[in-house]
Design a protein around this motif. Structure first.
Motif, short mmCIF file in Angstrom:
data_model
loop_
_atom_site.label_atom_id
_atom_site.label_comp_id
_atom_site.label_asym_id
_atom_site.label_seq_id
_atom_site.Cartn_x
_atom_site.Cartn_y
_atom_site.Cartn_z
N MET A 1 0.84 -1.17 0.00
CA MET A 1 0.00 0.00 0.00
C MET A 1 0.89 1.23 0.00
O MET A 1 1.89 1.26 0.71
N ALA A 4 -0.50 7.52 -3.60
CA ALA A 4 -0.47 7.66 -5.05
C ALA A 4 0.15 8.99 -5.46
O ALA A 4 0.10 9.97 -4.72
N ASP A 8 0.25 7.55 -11.05
CA ASP A 8 -0.71 6.47 -10.82
C ASP A 8 -2.09 6.76 -11.38
O ASP A 8 -3.03 5.99 -11.18
N SER A 11 -4.01 3.93 -13.43
CA SER A 11 -4.52 2.83 -12.61
C SER A 11 -5.73 3.27 -11.79
O SER A 11 -6.74 2.58 -11.72
N LEU A 12 -5.63 4.45 -11.18
CA LEU A 12 -6.76 4.97 -10.39
C LEU A 12 -7.98 5.20 -11.27
O LEU A 12 -9.10 4.91 -10.86
N LEU A 15 -9.55 1.83 -11.93
CA LEU A 15 -10.21 1.32 -10.72
C LEU A 15 -11.52 2.07 -10.44
O LEU A 15 -12.53 1.46 -10.09
N ILE A 50 -3.14 3.54 -2.84
CA ILE A 50 -3.32 2.41 -3.74
C ILE A 50 -2.90 1.14 -3.03
O ILE A 50 -1.84 1.09 -2.40
N ARG A 52 -1.90 -2.83 -3.64
CA ARG A 52 -1.37 -3.67 -4.71
C ARG A 52 -1.07 -5.05 -4.15
O ARG A 52 -0.60 -5.17 -3.03
N ASP A 54 1.35 -8.03 -4.94
CA ASP A 54 2.52 -8.40 -5.73
C ASP A 54 2.35 -9.77 -6.39
O ASP A 54 2.84 -10.00 -7.48
N ASP A 60 -2.74 -3.30 -9.26
CA ASP A 60 -3.41 -2.47 -8.27
C ASP A 60 -4.81 -3.03 -8.08
O ASP A 60 -5.53 -3.28 -9.06
N PHE A 63 -8.29 1.19 -3.97
CA PHE A 63 -7.80 2.55 -3.67
C PHE A 63 -8.72 3.24 -2.69
O PHE A 63 -9.88 2.87 -2.51
#
Length: 155
Positions: A1, A4, A8, A11-12, A15, A50, A52, A54, A60, A63
């Motif tokens: 986490m 942002a 980003d 990605s945001l 989402l 954000i 994420r 892995d 991601d 949020f």
């Protein structure tokens, strides 16, 4: 986490589009939302976090988006959680709780003494989630029920 940055925004934006589409809400497309986020994340009174995973190829998965505004009640800002979203297939695993906890910590570190959240009255699951994390729809001083009023101003 992590907090942002304007990098980003893509990605945001995606989402946010996924979030609004899931709940049949009016939404800009991913690129339109991304452009808006790029502008917003350059501001000092806006904060996004954000989440994420892995193990999911670095995707991601959620949020939190918050705004900060001045208040005459204390020196720091009044914070409002505008959006909190976790991908539907990953809900119930603690990601939303982790985002909310980080959001509280981030706004507290910026001097905020309150965090506001608007929730639809019929969204019982979301209300239960916030109540489990110490939020209430009762005024802490009077015990009176609180309401949010909205008036659309666009033509």
């Amino acid at each position: 986490m992590r907090v942002a940055t304007p990098a980003d925004a893509g990605s945001l934006g995606q989402l946010l589009h996924d979030f609004n589409t899931e709940f049949d809400a009016r939404t800009p497309d991913g690129p339109g939302a991304a452009a808006r986020f790029e502008h917003l994340l350059a501001r000092e009174d806006v904060l996004a976090l954000i989440a994420r995973v892995d193990s999911d190829a670095g995707a991601d998965i959620g949020f939190a988006f918050l705004t900060l505004r001045p208040t005459p009640l204390w020196d720091g800002p009044l914070a409002q959680l505008e959006e909190l979203y976790v991908r539907q297939d990953l809900r119930g695993g603690g990601v939303g709780s982790a985002l909310l906890a980080r959001a509280v910590g981030e706004v507290r570190s910026r001097g905020s003494e309150e965090l506001l959240i608007n929730v639809d009255a019929d969204d019982v699951d979301v209300r239960r989630f916030y109540e489990r994390h110490g939020f209430s729809d009762l005024d802490p001083d009077s015990g009176s029920g609180m309401r949010c009023y909205l008036r659309q101003l666009r033509v």
